[in-house]
Design a protein around this motif. Structure first.
Motif, PDB file in Angstrom:
ATOM      1  N   VAL A 115       0.857  -1.182   0.000  1.00 37.49           N
ATOM      2  CA  VAL A 115       0.000   0.000   0.000  1.00 37.49           C
ATOM      3  C   VAL A 115       0.892   1.230   0.000  1.00 37.49           C
ATOM      4  O   VAL A 115       1.907   1.278   0.709  1.00 37.49           O
ATOM      5  CB  VAL A 115      -0.942   0.021   1.218  1.00 37.49           C
ATOM      6  N   ASN A 156      -5.121   5.539   0.101  1.00 37.35           N
ATOM      7  CA  ASN A 156      -4.157   4.460   0.175  1.00 37.35           C
ATOM      8  C   ASN A 156      -4.299   3.594  -1.067  1.00 37.35           C
ATOM      9  O   ASN A 156      -5.193   2.762  -1.160  1.00 37.35           O
ATOM     10  CB  ASN A 156      -4.382   3.628   1.439  1.00 37.35           C
ATOM     11  N   PRO A 176      -3.117   0.667  -3.784  1.00 36.12           N
ATOM     12  CA  PRO A 176      -2.277  -0.523  -3.831  1.00 36.12           C
ATOM     13  C   PRO A 176      -1.003  -0.251  -4.618  1.00 36.12           C
ATOM     14  O   PRO A 176      -0.946   0.639  -5.474  1.00 36.12           O
ATOM     15  CB  PRO A 176      -3.158  -1.559  -4.540  1.00 36.12           C
ATOM     16  N   SER A 218      -4.654  -4.159  -1.573  1.00 36.60           N
ATOM     17  CA  SER A 218      -5.157  -3.796  -0.254  1.00 36.60           C
ATOM     18  C   SER A 218      -6.560  -4.365  -0.066  1.00 36.60           C
ATOM     19  O   SER A 218      -7.261  -4.666  -1.039  1.00 36.60           O
ATOM     20  CB  SER A 218      -5.182  -2.272  -0.106  1.00 36.60           C
ATOM     21  N   GLY A 223      -4.304  -8.308   5.864  1.00 34.33           N
ATOM     22  CA  GLY A 223      -5.419  -7.584   5.271  1.00 34.33           C
ATOM     23  C   GLY A 223      -6.743  -8.287   5.373  1.00 34.33           C
ATOM     24  O   GLY A 223      -7.691  -7.904   4.711  1.00 34.33           O
TER      25      GLY A 223
END
Length: 357
Positions: free
Chosen positions: A27, A34, A36, A193, A261
Motif C-alpha cells: 500500500v 491508500n 495498492p 489492499s 489484510g
C-alpha cells in the motif's frame, strides 16, 4: 554515523541498512487515498508505458496483428479459419487442442477487438503491475485454459440435464482474451489492499454474472468461469504463501491475520459493495435490449426497457386491423415507438439506480 543522545553513552551510534524502518510494499499513500502498490506503478511515471507493463502491450500487439494478418478485424475470422480458432465439442478431439490457445487472439469483429484491447490494458495492466510479468502470463494462460475446459464441461452437463440455454452453446464459438484477463486480475487480487481487493472481486463477479444472466452468450459464460478460476488460483496461492501458525500464541495469529489484510467488513464496505452490485444489475435489461439476440435466463426482462414486438399470432387475436396495416406503420405507431414510451422505458433503470444510491 550519528551521535548518541542518551546520557552516559560514549560511543557513536552506527546506522546501517539493516536498521532502516520497514515499509509496506503493498500500500502506498498518495494524498488522502491508500493506493495498492500495483495501482501506484500504473498511475505514476510513464502511464501504461511498455516498460511498466511489457506483457500487456505485447498481447495487444499480437491481438491486432493476428486479426490484421487473417482478415478478421472487420467481421471476425473467415470461414476457413473457424475450425482452428473456435471452441466447441471438437476442441477435445486430438486435432482440436490448438484452438484452445489460438482462440485467445480472435474475439470477433472490430468492436470486439476494441473491447478486448480495453480489457487487456485494464485487467492485465493491473495484474502485471501487481504480481509481475511472469506470474501474470501464467495466470492469463492457465485461467483461459481452465475457463475453456469448465465451459465445455458446463455445456455438456447442461445438455445432459435438458437445459435448452446451455444446449444452445453446443455450436463452435469465439472466445477472445476476456476469460484470461479476468482470471489474471482475480489471481492478483490477494496482493492488493483489502478495500481494492473487495471492490475488484465484487465488481468482477457482479459484471460477469449480470452479462451471463441477461445476455447469455458463450463469451459471457467463459468470462464468468474465468473469474471463478482466477479467484480459486489467487486464494490457493495466497494460502500457500502464508507462514505456518503452529506454535504461535492467539495474539500473534490475530496480528498476522490483520497484517495480511483479512480485516472484518465494515458497514460502509457492505453498503458500497451492495450499491455497486445493484447498479451493475440495473444495467442488465438495457444491455439485453441492446445486444444481438440475448438468450440468458433473464433476457426476457429486457421488455422492461425495450417495448416488445408482438408476434403474428398476437396481432391476429388482439388487433385485427393491425394485420392489414403495413409493417412500417405497426413498428412506428405511437404505441410501440414514441417519446412517451422512450421516457417510460428508463423508469425501472432510474429506480434501481436510486436504490443503489
Amino acid at each position: 554515523t550519528q551521535p548518541c543522545r542518551d546520557a552516559g553513552c560514549a560511543a557513536p551510534l552506527e546506522v546501517t541498512g539493516d536498521m532502516k524502518p520497514a515499509s509496506s510494499n503493498s500500500v502506498r499513500k498518495i494524498g488522502r487515498v491508500n493506493w495498492p502498490e500495483g495501482f501506484h506503478r500504473v498511475r505514476t511515471g510513464p502511464r501504461y508505458g511498455p516498460r511498466r507493463i511489457p506483457l500487456t502491450w505485447l498481447l495487444v500487439a499480437l491481438l491486432w496483428a493476428a486479426g490484421a494478418s487473417t482478415g478478421s478485424l472487420i467481421s471476425g475470422p473467415p470461414p476457413g479459419l473457424d475450425p482452428f480458432v473456435n471452441i466447441g465439442p471438437d476442441t477435445l478431439t486430438p486435432g482440436g487442442w490448438g484452438s484452445v490457445l489460438a482462440s485467445l487472439l480472435f474475439p470477433g469483429g472490430v468492436s470486439s477487438y476494441v473491447l478486448s484491447t480495453a480489457v487487456l490494458l485494464l485487467c492485465m495492466g493491473i495484474a502485471e503491475a501487481t504480481i509481475g510479468s511472469a506470474r501474470a502470463a501464467a495466470a492469463f494462460v492457465a485461467g483461459h485454459v481452465a475457463a475453456v475446459f469448465l465451459y465445455l464441461g458446463s455445456v455438456a452437463a447442461g445438455d445432459e440435464l435438458g437445459s435448452s440455454w446451455l444446449s444452445s452453446m453446443q455450436h463452435p464459438a469465439l472466445a477472445g482474451p476476456f476469460a484470461g484477463c479476468l482470471a489474471a486480475l482475480m489471481a492478483a487480487s490477494p496482493r492488493l489492499s483489502p478495500l481494492w481487493r473487495r471492490r475488484l472481486r465484487s465488481i468482477g463477479l457482479a459484471v460477469t454474472g449480470m452479462l451471463l444472466l441477461y445476455v447469455g452468450h458463450p463469451q459471457n459464460l467463459l468470462a464468468f468461469l474465468g473469474v471463478l478460476a482466477g479467484l480459486a488460483a489467487g486464494l490457493a496461492a495466497d494460502k500457500a504463501a502464508q507462514p505456518s501458525s503452529a506454535g504461535q500464541t492467539p495474539g500473534a495469529r490475530t496480528r498476522d491475520t490483520l497484517q495480511r489484510g483479512s480485516a472484518w467488513w465494515t458497514g460502509r464496505d457492505v453498503r458500497s459493495t451492495l450499491a455497486m452490485t445493484v447498479a451493475v444489475f440495473a444495467a442488465g435489461p438495457v444491455l439485453a435490449g441492446l445486444s444481438l439476440s440475448p438468450v440468458g435466463p433473464l433476457a426476457a426482462l429486457r421488455n422492461l426497457i425495450v417495448n416488445p414486438v408482438p408476434s403474428l399470432s398476437e396481432l391476429q387475436s388482439d388487433c385485427t386491423a393491425a394485420v392489414n396495416a403495413g409493417c412500417p406503420q405497426i413498428l412506428h405507431s405511437p404505441g410501440l415507438n414514441g417519446p412517451g414510451g422512450t421516457a417510460l422505458s428508463v423508469v425501472p433503470l432510474l429506480l434501481l439506480l436510486a436504490c443503489a444510491e
